[in-house]
Design an enzyme around this catalytic site. Structure first.
Site, PDB file in Angstrom:
ATOM      1  N   HIS A 274       0.840  -1.195   0.000  1.00 29.18           N
ATOM      2  CA  HIS A 274       0.000   0.000   0.000  1.00 29.18           C
ATOM      3  C   HIS A 274       0.879   1.249   0.000  1.00 29.18           C
ATOM      4  CE1 HIS A 274      -3.082  -2.914   1.190  1.00 29.18           C
ATOM      5  NE2 HIS A 274      -3.968  -2.021   0.811  1.00 29.18           N
ATOM      6  N   HIS A 281      -6.050  -5.322  -5.927  1.00 29.39           N
ATOM      7  CA  HIS A 281      -5.914  -6.558  -5.160  1.00 29.39           C
ATOM      8  C   HIS A 281      -7.263  -6.969  -4.573  1.00 29.39           C
ATOM      9  CE1 HIS A 281      -5.028  -3.152  -2.457  1.00 29.39           C
ATOM     10  NE2 HIS A 281      -5.668  -3.856  -1.527  1.00 29.39           N
ATOM     11  N   CYS A 316     -13.711  -4.660   7.190  1.00 27.15           N
ATOM     12  CA  CYS A 316     -13.094  -4.804   5.872  1.00 27.15           C
ATOM     13  C   CYS A 316     -11.825  -5.641   6.008  1.00 27.15           C
ATOM     14  CB  CYS A 316     -12.736  -3.450   5.262  1.00 27.15           C
ATOM     15  SG  CYS A 316     -14.145  -2.389   4.917  1.00 27.15           S
ATOM     16  N   HIS A 318      -8.685  -8.277   3.587  1.00 26.17           N
ATOM     17  CA  HIS A 318      -8.150  -8.814   2.351  1.00 26.17           C
ATOM     18  C   HIS A 318      -8.356 -10.329   2.281  1.00 26.17           C
ATOM     19  CE1 HIS A 318      -5.844  -5.013   2.919  1.00 26.17           C
ATOM     20  NE2 HIS A 318      -6.095  -4.891   1.633  1.00 26.17           N
ATOM     21  N   GLU A 336     -11.157  -9.044  14.041  1.00 24.56           N
ATOM     22  CA  GLU A 336     -11.360  -7.633  14.339  1.00 24.56           C
ATOM     23  C   GLU A 336     -12.394  -7.396  15.422  1.00 24.56           C
ATOM     24  OE1 GLU A 336     -12.130  -4.963  11.179  1.00 24.56           O
ATOM     25  OE2 GLU A 336     -10.274  -5.389  10.098  1.00 24.56           O
ATOM     26  N   TYR A 353     -13.169  -0.298  -6.297  1.00 23.46           N
ATOM     27  CA  TYR A 353     -12.988   1.138  -6.128  1.00 23.46           C
ATOM     28  C   TYR A 353     -11.499   1.457  -6.056  1.00 23.46           C
ATOM     29  CZ  TYR A 353     -11.593   0.537  -1.273  1.00 23.46           C
ATOM     30  OH  TYR A 353     -10.898   0.192  -0.137  1.00 23.46           O
ATOM     31  N   GLU A 362      -5.811   3.067  -2.001  1.00 23.90           N
ATOM     32  CA  GLU A 362      -6.473   1.768  -1.950  1.00 23.90           C
ATOM     33  C   GLU A 362      -7.032   1.490  -3.344  1.00 23.90           C
ATOM     34  OE1 GLU A 362      -6.553  -0.773  -0.477  1.00 23.90           O
ATOM     35  OE2 GLU A 362      -6.731  -0.659   1.698  1.00 23.90           O
ATOM     36  N   GLU A 364      -9.021  -1.750  -4.834  1.00 25.91           N
ATOM     37  CA  GLU A 364      -9.489  -3.068  -4.456  1.00 25.91           C
ATOM     38  C   GLU A 364     -10.647  -3.572  -5.311  1.00 25.91           C
ATOM     39  OE1 GLU A 364      -8.431  -3.022   0.310  1.00 25.91           O
ATOM     40  OE2 GLU A 364     -10.497  -2.604  -0.326  1.00 25.91           O
ATOM     41  N   TRP A 409     -15.096   4.149   0.344  1.00 23.29           N
ATOM     42  CA  TRP A 409     -15.702   2.911  -0.144  1.00 23.29           C
ATOM     43  C   TRP A 409     -17.065   2.679   0.507  1.00 23.29           C
ATOM     44  CZ3 TRP A 409     -11.166   2.999   2.773  1.00 23.29           C
ATOM     45  CH2 TRP A 409     -11.251   2.482   4.070  1.00 23.29           C
TER      46      TRP A 409
END
Length: 430
Positions: A274, A281, A316, A318, A336, A353, A362, A364, A409
């Protein structure tokens, strides 16, 4: 490693040391041979998991199968012809012998060692043209492993060499055979990875099973008074630990680069990837509602590299390589927010986005999932600074105003969700 992992690892070492003490000092009855089979399977599990995370489930099973059949073939050849290890024979202690010759456990016993040796060689010697050097290094590493393993196995009575041998009953021909079989095994893995082209570097976790195997046989050597294998074992354990510390990476710390059609084309560490020109990604975004129709919001931790302290949707994250979006979302919810056991529906599978803040981008491919829970979140302070529930319609109005500072987002996702018929049906049923 986490504190929990260290505690579990220490407990396993205590169990292995206890087992080694009894195996070195008590004659093992033939009817206890099933224990060896269970031990071989347990030893193989950590490296199989690591291989699966590296190559994917299908390729991990295929590679294990190929190496297992190869091991059975080489061992059977040695028993019939004496090549490559010299003439020897197995006892009944390693389990049922296929065709009266080679125990079935050989299928799983050698594979963890050769994968560990290859994992080390692949990280120390990088480059497609250096494959021959990697093969040689794998062979040498395997012989070092066997200097610890074979004396104890002979002492316990797992196998015997005709005429014995100069190294605690093990002949030199055995170690020459390990050089040969190691080269064959390494060549197979080289060919396999050449065609499969794994997108992750060989993980240090490939040594996990071998670390425990080496500890176990070093302990047997210690309790048997075989001091040379003990010293070699200690050196190997220290080197394996140093290798792990130097080359270990967390699988969930590697983001997956994708093309326009979501085909994986590469991986990279999350933080380093990043920057001001972050490549596209895989990711995901979750909206969690309770029975009142309220949405769970989170304020991102102030230490985050991207959008620190910004309020956004519930969660959110990955997607790991070889992982589904739903599995990734459930994994991240637990990490989280401490929330588990939730059914998640993928509502916006193709959302993507690109946004920028403070020089960090970002970019993604970010499917949006929706779930329901009345569970109380337990935020991880490393990821979440604060959480709160908000009425959905109120949030729709709030997020429409850019001055309210919600993540970009979340703003785009809310607009698309609010216009989605399936989403509205889910919300109306709460």
């Amino acid at each position: 490693m986490t504190k929990t992992q260290l505690i579990i690892g220490g407990f396993i070492l205590v169990i292995l040391a206890t087992g080694a003490f009894f195996m070195a000092n008590v004659v093992i009855p033939p009817e206890a041979r099933f224990v060896s089979g269970i031990n071989v399977i347990l030893f193989a599990i950590p490296v199989f998991w690591a291989t699966m995370m590296w190559l994917g489930r299908r390729d991990a099973i295929l590679l294990f199968g190929i190496l297992g059949v190869l091991a059975l073939g080489i061992e059977t050849s040695a028993m019939i012809t004496g090549f490559p290890y010299g003439h020897f024979g197995y006892s009944e202690l390693l389990g049922y012998r296929l065709f009266g010759l080679t125990p079935w456990t050989v299928f799983l016993a050698w594979t963890p060692l050769v994968l560990a040796a290859y994992g080390i060689a692949a990280r120390l010697i990088v480059g497609g043209r250096l494959w021959s050097i990697r093969i040689i290094l794998v062979s040498i590493i395997l012989v070092v492993f066997d200097l610890v393993l074979d004396p104890g196995a002979v002492k316990i009575g797992f196998w015997r060499y005709e005429g014995g041998g100069v190294f605690y009953g093990v002949p030199i021909s055995n170690f020459a055979g390990w050089l040969f079989s190691g080269a064959i095994g390494a060549a197979v893995i080289e060919i396999f990875t050449f065609f499969r082209k794994p997108l992750l570097p060989a993980p240090a976790q490939l040594i996990s099973s071998t670390f425990f195997i080496t500890f176990f046989w070093s302990a047997i050597a210690f309790f048997s008074g075989m001091w040379i294998p003990v010293v070699i074992g200690i050196v190997v354990l220290l080197m394996l630990a140093a290798f792990y510390v130097r080359y270990h990476y967390a699988f969930d710390d590697m983001i997956v680069y994708v093309d326009e059609d979501n085909n994986a084309i590469g991986t990279a560490p999350k933080l380093a990837a990043h920057d001001g020109d972050t490549k596209r990604h895989r990711a995901f975004s979750i909206f969690l509602f309770n029975s009142k129709g309220e949405l769970l919001l989170q304020q991102r931790a102030l230490t985050k590299k991207t959008w620190p302290g910004v309020w956004s949707n519930s969660c959110c994250g990955h997607v790991m390589l070889h992982e589904t979006v739903v599995s990734a979302a459930k994994r991240r919810l637990k990490y989280e927010l401490g929330i588990t056991g939730i059914k998640l529906d993928v509502i916006l599978p193709d959302f993507r986005y690109r946004a920028e803040k403070d020089g960090v981008v970002e970019n993604e491919l970010c499917p949006v999932l929706v779930g329901y829970t009345d569970a109380l979140p337990a935020p991880n302070p490393d990821e979440v600074n604060e959480v709160r529930w908000i009425d959905w319609q109120q949030f729709v109005m709030d997020v429409a105003n850019p001055d309210n500072g919600y993540s970009p987002w979340a703003r785009d996702e809310v607009e698309l969700l609010n216009a989605d018929h399936r989403f509205n049906e889910l919300i109306s049923n709460l």
